[in-house]
Motif scaffolding. Structure first.
Motif, PDB file in Angstrom:
ATOM      1  N   GLN A 250      66.430  82.937  59.143  1.00 38.20           N
ATOM      2  CA  GLN A 250      66.856  81.324  58.823  1.00 38.20           C
ATOM      3  C   GLN A 250      67.515  81.143  57.417  1.00 38.20           C
ATOM      4  OE1 GLN A 250      64.490  78.592  59.803  1.00 38.20           O
ATOM      5  NE2 GLN A 250      63.720  80.328  61.420  1.00 38.20           N
ATOM      6  N   PHE A 252      69.516  80.553  54.580  1.00 41.69           N
ATOM      7  CA  PHE A 252      69.166  80.298  52.863  1.00 41.69           C
ATOM      8  C   PHE A 252      69.282  78.818  52.299  1.00 41.69           C
ATOM      9  CE2 PHE A 252      71.408  79.935  48.536  1.00 41.69           C
ATOM     10  CZ  PHE A 252      70.391  80.832  47.670  1.00 41.69           C
ATOM     11  N   LEU A 253      70.290  78.295  53.356  1.00 41.49           N
ATOM     12  CA  LEU A 253      70.621  76.291  52.634  1.00 41.49           C
ATOM     13  C   LEU A 253      70.796  76.098  53.919  1.00 41.49           C
ATOM     14  CD1 LEU A 253      70.413  74.031  50.390  1.00 41.49           C
ATOM     15  CD2 LEU A 253      72.448  74.998  50.095  1.00 41.49           C
ATOM     16  N   SER A 309      64.480  79.211  45.816  1.00 35.92           N
ATOM     17  CA  SER A 309      62.874  78.496  45.677  1.00 35.92           C
ATOM     18  C   SER A 309      62.033  80.244  45.543  1.00 35.92           C
ATOM     19  CB  SER A 309      62.590  78.754  47.408  1.00 35.92           C
ATOM     20  OG  SER A 309      61.122  78.899  47.570  1.00 35.92           O
ATOM     21  N   ASP A 312      60.388  81.887  48.081  1.00 38.85           N
ATOM     22  CA  ASP A 312      61.022  83.134  49.130  1.00 38.85           C
ATOM     23  C   ASP A 312      62.457  83.310  48.556  1.00 38.85           C
ATOM     24  OD1 ASP A 312      62.347  84.550  50.830  1.00 38.85           O
ATOM     25  OD2 ASP A 312      61.481  82.495  52.887  1.00 38.85           O
ATOM     26  N   ASN A 314      64.966  84.457  49.650  1.00 36.60           N
ATOM     27  CA  ASN A 314      66.307  84.217  50.537  1.00 36.60           C
ATOM     28  C   ASN A 314      65.986  83.239  50.695  1.00 36.60           C
ATOM     29  OD1 ASN A 314      66.858  87.262  51.079  1.00 36.60           O
ATOM     30  ND2 ASN A 314      64.980  87.433  51.941  1.00 36.60           N
ATOM     31  N   LYS A 315      65.823  82.317  50.589  1.00 38.56           N
ATOM     32  CA  LYS A 315      65.979  80.499  50.798  1.00 38.56           C
ATOM     33  C   LYS A 315      65.978  79.301  49.164  1.00 38.56           C
ATOM     34  CE  LYS A 315      64.905  79.800  55.278  1.00 38.56           C
ATOM     35  NZ  LYS A 315      63.258  79.272  55.202  1.00 38.56           N
ATOM     36  N   ASP A 317      66.267  75.707  46.947  1.00 35.31           N
ATOM     37  CA  ASP A 317      64.754  74.800  47.078  1.00 35.31           C
ATOM     38  C   ASP A 317      66.149  73.985  47.122  1.00 35.31           C
ATOM     39  OD1 ASP A 317      63.464  72.839  46.794  1.00 35.31           O
ATOM     40  OD2 ASP A 317      63.027  73.279  44.193  1.00 35.31           O
TER      41      ASP A 317
END
Length: 370
Positions: A250, A252-253, A309, A312, A314-315, A317
């Motif tokens: 998935q 990151f952005l 985020s 997570d 690795n994500k 926001d």
């Protein structure tokens, strides 16, 4: 022909192609085993070097480090001044610790050990020590602390529990504390090895970092000790690559829905810049630069702040976006896009001249309009 010019701090420049990213390195600093994770740097922000003259005291660093003979003599003089306070037993118990600690100024990773890379904080009085080594030093030689540093916080832990003392000397990145930094194979393999051709030119090497990408435009790390790489595609997607080279499934952005660009070759709009805040590991902030459409379909470049985020690591926001600056673009080319934090702590935004041949907009043109 490439002569002996070494990037400041030993950073390797990146070569980005339409679908692949290669690491372009000088083997004089990184060798072929630590292309992504070795960052040798001295306290003066310069690269390590091989001293011209023999180092008599900090001899562990005479083949590659940050000390010349003059600095080596200065460190040795300080060592003997300190050791005058110890009896024979103290020499046996503490001599090795004190020498190791003083000689970290000569380490090729001195900038990391003393936190010199962060211009907003003062240099550490003592280098970052790994917890086991620090505990042993404090247990055996806590009386030496007041002789090694004038930092009151460190001195106050003189006869207290060593936990606070070692907490103050903690380095977030466990690879870079002493003595781990000497034992890490991926940091030290071929460190300082020079490969030259008969004319004295340094050899270059290419190592593939990633492939299968759509117009990669930026690759940066967050400086948070995770050794992740963040690769941005022009279409508006940022991917996370782990230290082993694998990419997370998935992104990151993902800003494809609002980033203005087209799939045709040569479109210079899109997601163009990415920079992480120097204190990202604390405030979770990063910054992005992308093309977008404003009201009445006016093309703009937008610089925004976002946060990581909380759910997570690795994500990003996307709801945290805070627009910092928007600039109207009179044409679709020459948009610039670089974002960088300087040693002064400021973020620098690099924009293009606005586009079209001859930079025709305005009395002096956009690029020349201060």
């Amino acid at each position: 022909m490439l002569r002996r010019s070494i990037p400041r701090g030993g950073r390797a420049p990146w070569l980005l192609t339409s679908s692949r990213i290669f690491c372009l390195c000088l083997t004089v600093l990184l060798g072929q085993g630590g292309l992504l994770q070795g960052h040798p740097q001295c306290l003066d922000y310069g690269p390590p070097f091989q001293p011209l003259l023999h180092l008599e005291f900090c001899s562990d660093y005479e083949s590659f480090g940050c000390c010349d003979q003059r600095k080596d003599h200065r460190i040795a003089a300080r060592y003997w001044d300190i050791m005058e306070y110890f009896d024979l037993k103290g020499h046996e118990r503490c001599g090795g610790y004190i020498k190791d600690i003083l000689c970290q100024e000569c380490s090729p990773y001195a900038a990391h050990l003393y936190d010199a890379e962060n211009p907003r904080t003062p240099l550490r009085n003592l280098p970052g020590l790994c917890s086991d080594y620090c505990s042993a030093f404090h247990s055996n030689c806590h009386s030496a602390i007041s002789l090694l540093t004038n930092d009151r916080r460190l001195q106050e832990s003189h006869d207290k529990d060593g936990a606070r003392f070692c907490h103050l000397l903690n380095v977030p990145d466990k690879d870079y504390c002493f003595p781990n930094v000497l034992r890490s194979d991926h940091l030290n393999r071929n460190l300082g090895v020079v490969a030259e051709d008969p004319r004295g030119c340094l050899q270059l090497c290419l190592a593939e970092v990633a492939n299968g990408l759509r117009n990669p435009v930026s690759m940066v790390h967050a400086g948070d000790g995770t050794h992740r790489l963040f690769v941005a595609e022009q279409v508006g997607v940022v991917w996370v690559y782990l230290p082993d080279g694998s990419r997370l499934e998935q992104p990151f952005l993902d800003l494809k829905s609002i980033v203005l660009t087209t799939p045709w070759i040569g479109d210079e709009r899109g997601f163009l810049g990415l920079a992480f805040h120097p204190q990202f590991h604390r405030n979770r902030k990063f910054y992005i630069y992308y093309s977008c459409l404003g009201k009445k379909r006016v093309e703009k470049i937008r610089i925004s702040e976002m946060k990581l985020s909380r759910a997570d690591p690795n994500k990003a926001d996307p709801k945290s976006e805070r627009v910092i600056l928007e600039i109207e673009e009179p044409a679709s080319n020459h948009n610039g896009g670089q974002l960088l934090f300087g040693l002064d702590g400021y973020m620098y935004i690099f924009t293009g001249d606005g586009g079209q041949a001859g930079d025709p907009f305005g009395k002096f043109g956009n690029a020349q309009n201060k």
